[in-house]
Motif scaffolding. Structure first.
Motif, mmCIF file in Angstrom:
data_model
loop_
_atom_site.group_PDB
_atom_site.id
_atom_site.type_symbol
_atom_site.label_atom_id
_atom_site.label_comp_id
_atom_site.label_asym_id
_atom_site.label_seq_id
_atom_site.Cartn_x
_atom_site.Cartn_y
_atom_site.Cartn_z
ATOM 1 N N GLN A 71 0.829 -1.201 0.000
ATOM 2 C CA GLN A 71 0.000 0.000 0.000
ATOM 3 C C GLN A 71 0.864 1.253 0.000
ATOM 4 O O GLN A 71 0.567 2.220 -0.710
ATOM 5 C CB GLN A 71 -0.935 -0.011 1.219
ATOM 6 N N MET A 72 1.950 1.245 0.768
ATOM 7 C CA MET A 72 2.867 2.400 0.806
ATOM 8 C C MET A 72 3.526 2.600 -0.557
ATOM 9 O O MET A 72 3.657 3.725 -1.054
ATOM 10 C CB MET A 72 3.943 2.175 1.884
ATOM 11 N N VAL A 73 3.920 1.484 -1.182
ATOM 12 C CA VAL A 73 4.563 1.555 -2.513
ATOM 13 C C VAL A 73 3.557 2.081 -3.535
ATOM 14 O O VAL A 73 3.894 2.936 -4.377
ATOM 15 C CB VAL A 73 5.090 0.159 -2.941
ATOM 16 N N TYR A 74 2.316 1.606 -3.459
ATOM 17 C CA TYR A 74 1.280 2.033 -4.402
ATOM 18 C C TYR A 74 0.984 3.528 -4.252
ATOM 19 O O TYR A 74 0.843 4.243 -5.253
ATOM 20 C CB TYR A 74 0.004 1.216 -4.173
ATOM 21 N N ASN A 75 0.918 4.002 -3.014
ATOM 22 C CA ASN A 75 0.686 5.434 -2.768
ATOM 23 C C ASN A 75 1.809 6.278 -3.350
ATOM 24 O O ASN A 75 1.571 7.337 -3.952
ATOM 25 C CB ASN A 75 0.561 5.714 -1.267
ATOM 26 N N GLU A 76 3.026 5.818 -3.174
ATOM 27 C CA GLU A 76 4.195 6.540 -3.717
ATOM 28 C C GLU A 76 4.137 6.592 -5.245
ATOM 29 O O GLU A 76 4.400 7.620 -5.866
ATOM 30 C CB GLU A 76 5.472 5.822 -3.243
ATOM 31 N N PHE A 77 3.757 5.468 -5.833
ATOM 32 C CA PHE A 77 3.650 5.389 -7.290
ATOM 33 C C PHE A 77 2.549 6.312 -7.804
ATOM 34 O O PHE A 77 2.714 6.985 -8.827
ATOM 35 C CB PHE A 77 3.374 3.925 -7.683
ATOM 36 N N GLN A 78 1.431 6.364 -7.098
ATOM 37 C CA GLN A 78 0.298 7.215 -7.491
ATOM 38 C C GLN A 78 0.685 8.701 -7.472
ATOM 39 O O GLN A 78 0.285 9.461 -8.355
ATOM 40 C CB GLN A 78 -0.899 6.980 -6.562
ATOM 41 N N LYS A 79 1.481 9.106 -6.487
ATOM 42 C CA LYS A 79 1.928 10.503 -6.413
ATOM 43 C C LYS A 79 2.780 10.861 -7.636
ATOM 44 O O LYS A 79 2.658 11.949 -8.187
ATOM 45 C CB LYS A 79 2.729 10.731 -5.132
ATOM 46 N N PHE A 80 3.629 9.922 -8.033
ATOM 47 C CA PHE A 80 4.448 10.150 -9.231
ATOM 48 C C PHE A 80 3.557 10.270 -10.463
ATOM 49 O O PHE A 80 3.746 11.146 -11.318
ATOM 50 C CB PHE A 80 5.455 9.007 -9.402
ATOM 51 N N MET A 81 2.538 9.390 -10.577
ATOM 52 C CA MET A 81 1.649 9.386 -11.732
ATOM 53 C C MET A 81 0.848 10.688 -11.822
ATOM 54 O O MET A 81 0.614 11.212 -12.916
ATOM 55 C CB MET A 81 0.678 8.200 -11.642
ATOM 56 N N ALA A 87 1.691 12.328 -15.206
ATOM 57 C CA ALA A 87 0.703 11.416 -15.817
ATOM 58 C C ALA A 87 0.853 11.318 -17.331
ATOM 59 O O ALA A 87 0.429 10.329 -17.928
ATOM 60 C CB ALA A 87 -0.702 11.873 -15.462
ATOM 61 N N HIS A 88 1.464 12.330 -17.969
ATOM 62 C CA HIS A 88 1.536 12.325 -19.435
ATOM 63 C C HIS A 88 2.548 11.299 -19.972
ATOM 64 O O HIS A 88 2.515 10.951 -21.142
ATOM 65 C CB HIS A 88 1.934 13.721 -19.949
ATOM 66 N N CYS A 89 3.461 10.830 -19.087
ATOM 67 C CA CYS A 89 4.538 9.961 -19.600
ATOM 68 C C CYS A 89 4.143 8.486 -19.585
ATOM 69 O O CYS A 89 4.803 7.660 -20.199
ATOM 70 C CB CYS A 89 5.830 10.157 -18.810
ATOM 71 N N MET A 90 3.104 8.105 -18.845
ATOM 72 C CA MET A 90 2.759 6.702 -18.716
ATOM 73 C C MET A 90 1.247 6.502 -18.670
ATOM 74 O O MET A 90 0.513 7.389 -18.266
ATOM 75 C CB MET A 90 3.358 6.115 -17.416
ATOM 76 N N TYR A 91 0.850 5.293 -19.038
ATOM 77 C CA TYR A 91 -0.551 4.907 -18.942
ATOM 78 C C TYR A 91 -0.879 4.654 -17.461
ATOM 79 O O TYR A 91 -0.089 4.085 -16.731
ATOM 80 C CB TYR A 91 -0.783 3.636 -19.772
ATOM 81 N N ASN A 92 -2.045 5.099 -17.021
ATOM 82 C CA ASN A 92 -2.432 4.949 -15.611
ATOM 83 C C ASN A 92 -2.943 3.523 -15.363
ATOM 84 O O ASN A 92 -3.960 3.122 -15.920
ATOM 85 C CB ASN A 92 -3.516 5.967 -15.254
ATOM 86 N N PHE A 93 -2.218 2.767 -14.511
ATOM 87 C CA PHE A 93 -2.546 1.362 -14.263
ATOM 88 C C PHE A 93 -3.537 1.222 -13.107
ATOM 89 O O PHE A 93 -3.468 1.966 -12.128
ATOM 90 C CB PHE A 93 -1.275 0.574 -13.924
ATOM 91 N N GLU A 94 -4.438 0.262 -13.230
ATOM 92 C CA GLU A 94 -5.364 -0.059 -12.144
ATOM 93 C C GLU A 94 -4.599 -0.750 -11.006
ATOM 94 O O GLU A 94 -3.570 -1.389 -11.243
ATOM 95 C CB GLU A 94 -6.477 -0.985 -12.650
ATOM 96 N N VAL A 102 -1.111 -3.265 -10.780
ATOM 97 C CA VAL A 102 0.083 -2.878 -10.024
ATOM 98 C C VAL A 102 0.419 -3.982 -9.010
ATOM 99 O O VAL A 102 1.592 -4.327 -8.808
ATOM 100 C CB VAL A 102 -0.128 -1.526 -9.309
ATOM 101 N N MET A 103 -0.634 -4.555 -8.388
ATOM 102 C CA MET A 103 -0.431 -5.641 -7.428
ATOM 103 C C MET A 103 0.213 -6.855 -8.103
ATOM 104 O O MET A 103 1.113 -7.501 -7.547
ATOM 105 C CB MET A 103 -1.781 -6.047 -6.818
ATOM 106 N N LYS A 104 -0.203 -7.148 -9.317
ATOM 107 C CA LYS A 104 0.348 -8.278 -10.077
ATOM 108 C C LYS A 104 1.827 -8.042 -10.365
ATOM 109 O O LYS A 104 2.657 -8.960 -10.253
ATOM 110 C CB LYS A 104 -0.424 -8.433 -11.393
ATOM 111 N N ALA A 105 2.168 -6.807 -10.712
ATOM 112 C CA ALA A 105 3.571 -6.454 -10.981
ATOM 113 C C ALA A 105 4.407 -6.593 -9.707
ATOM 114 O O ALA A 105 5.548 -7.080 -9.739
ATOM 115 C CB ALA A 105 3.650 -5.027 -11.523
ATOM 116 N N PHE A 106 3.821 -6.181 -8.592
ATOM 117 C CA PHE A 106 4.511 -6.277 -7.295
ATOM 118 C C PHE A 106 4.781 -7.752 -6.933
ATOM 119 O O PHE A 106 5.857 -8.103 -6.452
ATOM 120 C CB PHE A 106 3.662 -5.607 -6.218
#
Length: 448
Positions: free
Chosen positions: A359-369, A373-380, A384-388
């Motif tokens: 959850q902490m990693v996901y929150n950090e990633f969301q802040k970057f997105m 946001a223009h550089c990457m597709y926004n993942f559900e 993200v959990m599957k990648a983790f």
């Protein structure tokens, strides 16, 4: 017209000679590959061992007393991994096998603690290596000792002096200690103390405290001969070992090629850049397996069109040898997985290495997105959990404690198994990595 025909004939002859030469070179190269790979992989004896002359003479004398005079013995060769225990034994056995009487009579049984995990498997392997399967047949024995005694009795040709001497070599000796009641060790040492069949038991181990692990009854039957090995050679001797390991034997099929190869090895050993590279390896690890791996990597470049090892081959092999395996795994990750690793890196920096959860990693990633946001597709979140979880499978991330059945996956405490240098080096070599992602990785502050 005659001139033209003569030229055609000369051209055909030169082509035929070229093909014959190419075929001969190909045969030489395949022989070189076979001889050297066998040497590097199986620690085959070449030349005299360095810095272990006393241990060499001790072991040689011990085995001669068994093979020539029919005495039974037991001994342990103790030393750290890569100190040359197997090589020492191979050197001694090679010298013994040059004596006709020994070569025709000595029987060897090689056991490994990693393979023979219990006494039943070990006994089956002893029977196979002594070629006594037909003799044993369907016989049923009351105990392990009775079975082993029967096997050794089957080898006897008459009195003790004319019986076949048997050499038992127990690699990873410390693992045999964990067998139930140490029955195998007890019986082997017991036979080596008796005057029935000439038997010598040689154990190879890296455990310095091995005697403390033996049961009292086993220890009392052991001869307490211990041969200790340490890599005590200096850099000059290391260079000599380098030359001997890479040189071709005198009996090589093509004498001129062998001479050319060995001259090239001599030039390499005198090359300043090669010496510097070998010195770095020597200071990093005196383990001869490291040298063998380096030479194996360099040898893989030898072909018909590149018949000799060059200094650049050795330098390239050195780079491959030192290559970080985890950084290589990072090169094959998706951009999303790279982003999660960078998020973990920032969490480590901010919280000074404290464990984190998904959850902490996901929150950090969301802040970057949100910022980029223009550089990457926004993942559900499930994606993200599957990648983790994939990072977890690759062992780039490790759970701090064993997860319970009730624990939610998002809140399991984790630890990143990559340091900042590994992450940054991997990003530099990562193909087509978005600029914003690289900038996020190099920023000293988290996107809090």
């Amino acid at each position: 017209m005659l001139s033209f025909l003569f030229k055609v004939k000369i051209s055909a002859m030169s082509k035929r000679k070229s093909k014959e030469s190419s075929s001969a070179n190909g045969e030489c190269i395949s022989q070189v590959q076979r001889i050297l790979r066998e040497r590097f992989c199986h620690h085959h004896a070449t030349g005299k061992p360095f810095g272990i002359e006393h241990q060499y003479r001790h072991l040689l004398e011990l085995l001669k007393r068994t093979t020539v005079h029919g005495e039974s013995n037991s001994a342990l060769i103790i030393g750290p991994r890569g100190s040359g225990k197997t090589m020492l034994l191979n050197h001694v056995l090679k010298e013994l096998m040059e004596i006709k009487q020994i070569r025709e009579n000595l029987l060897e049984v090689h056991l490994n603690g990693l393979l023979q995990t219990n006494d039943k498997v070990a006994l089956k392997e002893i029977t196979r290596q002594l070629h006594l399967e037909n003799v044993v047949g369907d016989k049923v024995f009351g105990s392990f000792a009775e079975n082993l005694a029967f096997l050794l009795e089957a080898l006897r040709k008459g009195d003790r002096t004319s019986s076949c001497p048997v050499l038992f070599i127990l690699d990873e000796f410390d693992l045999f200690v964990h067998h139930k009641n140490q029955t195998l060790l007890y019986n082997l040492f017991d036979i080596s103390q008796s005057a029935q069949t000439p038997v010598t038991v040689i154990g190879l181990t890296c455990r310095q405290d091995i005697l403390e692990l033996l049961e009292k009854r086993v220890k009392s039957r052991f001869s307490h001969r211990q041969i200790y090995l340490m890599n005590s050679f200096d850099f000059k001797q290391y260079i000599k070992i380098f030359k001997e390991q890479l040189s071709l034997p005198a009996e090589f099929l093509d004498e001129s090629f062998a001479q050319k190869w060995n001259n090239n090895v001599q030039h390499l050993s005198e090359d300043k850049t090669v010496q510097d590279m070998l010195q770095n390896l020597f200071h990093y690890s005196k383990d001869l397996r490291s040298l063998h791996l380096l030479l194996m990597l360099a040898l893989s470049n030898v072909t018909v069109h590149h018949p000799l090892i060059t200094a650049s081959d050795l330098h390239e092999a050195s780079k491959q040898y030192r290559m970080d395996s985890k950084a290589n795994i990072v090169h094959g990750l998706s951009v999303l997985e790279i982003c999660l690793i960078i998020a973990m890196k920032h969490l480590n920096d901010v919280y000074e290495g404290e464990p984190f959860n998904f959850q902490m990693v996901y929150n950090e990633f969301q802040k970057f997105m949100q910022r980029k946001a223009h550089c990457m597709y926004n993942f559900e979140k499930p994606v993200v959990m599957k990648a983790f979880e994939h990072l977890l499978q690759l062992e780039l991330v490790k759970p701090i404690e064993r997860p319970s059945v009730r624990a939610q996956r998002e809140y399991l405490l984790m630890k990143l198994l990559l340091d900042n240098n590994q992450i940054m080096d991997a990003l530099q070599a990562y193909p087509n990595c978005p600029t914003d992602v690289k900038q996020w990785a190099t920023s000293s502050l988290s996107w809090l």
